[in-house]
Motif scaffolding. Structure first.
Motif, short mmCIF file in Angstrom:
data_model
loop_
_atom_site.label_atom_id
_atom_site.label_comp_id
_atom_site.label_asym_id
_atom_site.label_seq_id
_atom_site.Cartn_x
_atom_site.Cartn_y
_atom_site.Cartn_z
N LEU A 66 -14.64 10.39 -22.82
CA LEU A 66 -14.86 10.64 -21.44
C LEU A 66 -15.76 9.68 -20.72
CD1 LEU A 66 -13.68 12.80 -20.28
CD2 LEU A 66 -15.83 14.43 -19.69
N ASN A 104 -11.75 4.58 -15.32
CA ASN A 104 -10.46 5.07 -14.43
C ASN A 104 -11.22 5.13 -12.94
OD1 ASN A 104 -8.90 6.60 -16.00
ND2 ASN A 104 -9.97 8.90 -15.93
N ARG A 106 -20.40 10.27 -12.39
CA ARG A 106 -18.77 9.90 -11.83
C ARG A 106 -19.56 9.57 -10.39
NH1 ARG A 106 -14.24 9.41 -10.72
NH2 ARG A 106 -12.32 9.48 -12.10
N PHE A 139 -7.00 7.24 -2.31
CA PHE A 139 -7.30 5.66 -1.86
C PHE A 139 -6.21 5.10 -1.80
CE2 PHE A 139 -12.12 6.22 -2.59
CZ PHE A 139 -12.52 6.46 -3.79
N GLU A 190 -9.54 3.37 -9.93
CA GLU A 190 -9.88 3.66 -8.05
C GLU A 190 -9.14 2.84 -7.31
OE1 GLU A 190 -12.00 7.21 -8.91
OE2 GLU A 190 -11.08 8.23 -10.33
N GLU A 244 -10.13 14.72 -16.42
CA GLU A 244 -10.40 13.90 -15.51
C GLU A 244 -8.79 12.89 -14.95
OE1 GLU A 244 -12.97 12.18 -14.98
OE2 GLU A 244 -11.60 10.05 -14.69
N GLU A 245 -7.87 12.98 -16.17
CA GLU A 245 -7.10 12.08 -15.58
C GLU A 245 -6.33 12.47 -14.51
OE1 GLU A 245 -6.00 9.78 -17.01
OE2 GLU A 245 -7.23 9.77 -17.55
N LEU A 249 -5.94 -2.82 -3.28
CA LEU A 249 -5.11 -2.72 -2.97
C LEU A 249 -4.32 -5.27 -4.15
CD1 LEU A 249 -3.46 -3.31 0.55
CD2 LEU A 249 -3.03 -1.46 -1.63
N ALA A 302 0.57 -1.11 0.63
CA ALA A 302 -0.55 0.48 -0.22
C ALA A 302 0.89 1.45 0.36
CB ALA A 302 -1.01 0.09 1.17
N GLN A 340 1.86 6.76 -7.29
CA GLN A 340 0.29 7.34 -7.72
C GLN A 340 0.34 9.24 -7.52
OE1 GLN A 340 -2.06 6.96 -8.81
NE2 GLN A 340 -1.72 4.62 -8.64
N VAL A 351 -7.11 0.26 -6.39
CA VAL A 351 -6.13 0.98 -5.70
C VAL A 351 -6.77 0.70 -4.23
CG1 VAL A 351 -4.75 3.03 -4.87
CG2 VAL A 351 -4.67 2.39 -7.30
N ALA A 352 -7.36 0.66 -4.36
CA ALA A 352 -8.27 0.95 -2.58
C ALA A 352 -8.15 -0.58 -2.11
CB ALA A 352 -10.13 1.67 -2.55
N GLN A 380 2.16 1.81 -3.80
CA GLN A 380 1.19 2.14 -4.41
C GLN A 380 0.66 4.07 -4.21
OE1 GLN A 380 -0.89 1.84 -7.10
NE2 GLN A 380 -0.79 0.13 -6.62
N GLN A 421 -9.88 15.82 -21.23
CA GLN A 421 -9.18 14.46 -21.07
C GLN A 421 -8.25 14.55 -19.70
OE1 GLN A 421 -8.51 13.15 -24.44
NE2 GLN A 421 -10.55 12.38 -25.39
N GLN A 457 -14.05 7.37 -17.49
CA GLN A 457 -14.34 7.67 -16.03
C GLN A 457 -14.34 6.69 -15.84
OE1 GLN A 457 -17.95 10.77 -16.27
NE2 GLN A 457 -16.22 11.93 -15.51
N ARG A 470 -16.05 4.34 1.43
CA ARG A 470 -16.59 5.92 2.28
C ARG A 470 -17.46 6.78 1.87
NH1 ARG A 470 -12.36 2.74 4.05
NH2 ARG A 470 -10.90 3.42 6.05
N LEU A 521 -14.34 0.59 0.58
CA LEU A 521 -13.92 1.06 -0.67
C LEU A 521 -13.78 2.47 -0.21
CD1 LEU A 521 -13.37 -2.17 -2.49
CD2 LEU A 521 -11.85 -1.12 -1.21
N GLN A 570 -5.78 5.54 2.01
CA GLN A 570 -6.90 4.68 2.54
C GLN A 570 -6.53 3.39 2.66
OE1 GLN A 570 -11.00 5.57 1.74
NE2 GLN A 570 -11.02 3.45 1.02
N ALA A 571 -6.20 2.85 1.92
CA ALA A 571 -5.90 1.59 1.95
C ALA A 571 -4.28 1.15 2.42
CB ALA A 571 -5.29 1.06 -0.04
N ASN A 615 -8.29 10.85 -7.29
CA ASN A 615 -8.68 9.81 -6.16
C ASN A 615 -7.66 9.21 -5.77
OD1 ASN A 615 -10.52 11.78 -6.22
ND2 ASN A 615 -11.91 10.68 -7.97
N LYS A 616 -6.62 8.60 -6.65
CA LYS A 616 -6.26 7.29 -6.34
C LYS A 616 -4.97 7.70 -5.11
CE LYS A 616 -6.61 5.43 -10.84
NZ LYS A 616 -6.14 5.62 -12.05
N THR A 657 -8.40 14.24 -12.01
CA THR A 657 -9.15 14.08 -10.80
C THR A 657 -9.25 12.64 -10.40
OG1 THR A 657 -10.42 15.21 -12.36
CG2 THR A 657 -11.46 13.90 -10.28
N THR A 658 -8.24 11.44 -11.57
CA THR A 658 -8.42 10.13 -11.24
C THR A 658 -7.18 9.84 -10.57
OG1 THR A 658 -8.98 7.75 -11.68
CG2 THR A 658 -7.15 9.55 -13.47
#
Lengths: 196, 463
Positions: B141, B148, B197, A144, B152, A133-134, B158, A35, A42, B155-156, A38, A130, B145, B342, B340, A147-148, A140-141, A136-137
């Protein structure tokens, strides 16, 4: 004779117990290390995306040079701090500096996206959508992944603190790990004061 | 306004929910294990006369060349006190005789289970190299999304990010593949247009939770057990019709030779053993029973009994039992999804939106249990593998989701229908209990006629 068999069976059970306890703690510790790795992946991905974002936005946000430069500077600082922390993972100060730099980058990016709302042409730009969005993701990663990591640390700490592992964990080489602290500074975590 | 603390059952911590469902995860393994063990024991005891008979005859033939033990005489010596007066035989001796007699049959049943699970493993559902569909369009998009959000959630959780495949289909998504290392998520095209999303993240979390909680491996094991029951039922049904009897040879050959086409044929045959699934024109099979069919006659006794019993047990007890136990996996996936993200509102609003959409996705009887919501083609089941949407939403509300309005009427059957179905099940179980002794007698007579008598005659000639 039967006494000998009973003793051998009890010994075998005790050995099996220790083996299973050790294996369980090893699996939990490996999960924590996975974790942590990871998070690093990111964060690096975020650093790589930002130059593209700034270049795309530059031609639209002509009057926001200060903000764009702040994003690039925050990104460079975070990248440097991250490289230092990777070279010296045992240095708590380096890790703290990395966390602070990443927090500063997150808040700078937040200001950038808030400003970008005022530029509809930029928002409609395909490349920008795009990239946005990349990013944002990726944000988020990062969240997360943290969090993991915290969940994996919680599972390991719970296993170490529970009976009977709490008696033997130290001797087997396992100790509790600290949870990751939030990226934002104390000032940023305070709720904003709203006055009308 | 005075704030009241949550009452005991109004709130449930999602960690507790996940732990609670994990504690009941043994149910599916228990249902499948017990059902398979009973079937294997019954089949192996019924096959014992044939297997020992064949082994004895082989030894008898070899005795013409060099001295060999007389297995059939030894078996007869062991069996005669039990046949003469079973009550006089000590229990330990009886049990060890049953164990000895069923040992070869149990080995054969293990091989059958392995062969069926191999066919299932090679199906498009579990072999992800066969998945039809296209990868997400990087210029779209919404597709980007969804991919993606899956990354995500991976990743949460693992786990490695699953491959994503988009197919023409209803508003649904499913996880396929053997395990977390080689998983594929199949998304229906219509789903992407319906959800935002945050809802994508909820759906993605449910799918990743199912992958991370090992639902696919458990699903494969379950499908294998159901497949063994379906195979025996298929063979017993085929005994009634000459065309089907000859066509069953095609099924047996397909099981033994694992090509892509043969495995697809096997799965089509096993998906509903009571329906004569499409075969290459039946007329190409000879209507007369040839020497191959006569050679398979000794199987009639064991297969006749266990096939019908297997069919009844599978339809009335095993499938509903598995469906009931599988509902726990769905609740667990929902609870893990909340752990995962929350954020329970993403999944709850998505379930609410999908509850009045067309959710047909993967065709094939084995696929529905891997979807996020019940596909609309799953009809005619006594118990659904999916809990009612209202119950899933109620569980999510207990974990902190906002209440969602339901546009469609409740999908939970009214009480009188459930009582009627329960009553019918009891009647059917009674009929099976009455039919059982008749099946035993029929099976014993067929075994005497086609197995024991020919073997006894040949043994007498050879020794």
């Amino acid at each position: 004779m039967s006494g000998l068999w009973i003793t051998l069976a009890a010994l075998a059970l005790i050995i099996l117990f220790f083996i299973s306890l050790y294996n369980r703690l090893v699996a939990l510790k490996n999960k924590v290390e996975n974790a942590f790795g990871q998070i690093d992946v990111q964060l690096k991905r975020r650093h790589d995306l930002i130059p593209n974002l700034v270049e795309t936005a530059r031609s639209y946000m002509l009057h926001e040079r200060t903000t764009l430069e702040a994003v690039i500077n925050a990104r460079n600082t975070a990248q440097t701090a991250g490289q230092l922390a990777t070279q010296r993972p045992e240095d708590a100060q380096a890790l703290a500096a990395m966390a602070q730099a990443e927090g500063a980058l997150s808040s700078t990016l937040g200001r950038f996206f808030a400003l970008a709302e005022a530029y509809p042409d930029l928002k409609a730009n395909q490349n920008m959508m795009q990239l946005s969005e990349e990013l944002t993701t990726t944000e988020n990663k990062v969240a997360f992944a943290r969090q993991a990591f915290n969940d994996a640390v919680m599972a390991l700490n719970t296993a170490i603190q529970s009976f009977p592992a709490v008696v033997f964990a130290g001797a087997l080489g396992f100790s509790q790990i600290a949870l990751l602290q939030p990226l934002e500074s104390e000032a940023e975590r305070k709720a904003p004061v709203v006055r009308f | 306004m005075d704030w009241q603390p949550w009452q005991g059952t109004e709130r449930e911590d999602f960690f507790n929910a996940v732990a609670r469902h994990r504690r009941t995860a043994w149910r599916i393994t228990l249902v499948c294990g017990v059902a398979y063990a009973v079937l294997a024991l019954v089949m192996s005891l019924l096959l014992a006369p044939l297997l020992f008979g064949v082994a004895g005859l082989v030894l008898d033939i070899l005795s013409l060349l060099f001295p060999t033990p007389d297995l059939l005489a030894y078996a007869g010596k062991l069996l005669s006190p039990i046949v003469d007066d079973p009550r006089a035989v000590p229990l330990a001796d009886l049990l060890s005789f049953i164990l000895l007699a069923s040992a070869p049959g149990l080995l054969l049943m293990l091989m059958v289970a392995w062969v069926v699970s191999r066919a299932i493993r090679h199906s498009a559902l579990f072999d992800t190299t066969q998945q039809l569909g296209r990868p997400p369009d990087p210029l779209s998009l919404v597709e980007r999304q969804f991919a993606n959000t899956l990354e995500e959630m991976a990743v949460a959780a693992l786990i490695p990010a699953p491959k994503v495949v988009i197919i023409e289909g209803g508003a649904n998504a499913a996880a396929s593949g053997m395990d977390a290392q080689q998983a594929t998520v199949v998304i229906g095209q219509s789903l992407l247009a319906l959800i935002n999303r945050a809802q994508m993240q909820g759906i993605a979390a449910h799918l990743i939770a199912a992958i991370a909680d090992n639902d696919m491996k458990i699903g494969m094991r379950t499908a294998s057990v159901l497949g063994v029951f379906a195979l025996l039922t298929r063979l017993s049904v085929s005994l009634l019709d000459k065309d089907s009897f000859a066509a069953s040879r095609h099924l047996m050959r397909a099981l033994c030779v694992p090509t892509a086409a043969s495995q697809a044929f096997v799965l089509a045959q096993l998906s509903d053993p009571f329906i004569d699934a499409s075969l290459p024109a039946a007329s190409q099979y000879d209507n007369k029973l040839g020497w191959r069919e006569w050679l398979l006659m000794p199987l009639m006794g064991p297969v006749w009994f266990s096939g019908f019993l297997g069919g009844f047990v599978s339809t009335l007890i095993l499938s509903p039992g598995i469906a009931w136990a599988w509902q726990q996996r769905k609740y667990m996936a929902d609870a893990t999804a909340v752990r995962l993200t929350r954020e329970p509102d993403g999944l709850s609003t998505a379930l609410s939106v999908l509850s009045h959409a067309n959710t047909s996705l993967l065709s094939g009887a084995w696929a529905s249990h891997l979807c996020v919501v019940a596909p609309q083609q799953t009809t005619g089941m006594i118990i659904s593998v999916f809990p009612a949407v209202e119950r899933r939403l109620a569980a999510l509300v207990r974990m902190g989701a906002s209440h969602q309005p339901m546009a469609t009427p409740s999908s939970v059957s009214p009480l009188w229908i459930r009582l009627l179905v329960g009553g019918l099940l009891v009647v059917m179980a009674g009929l099976v209990a009455v039919l059982l002794p008749l099946l035993v007698i029929a099976s014993t007579m067929l075994t005497m006629l086609f197995t024991i008598m020919p073997i006894a005659i040949l043994h007498a000639l050879l020794r």
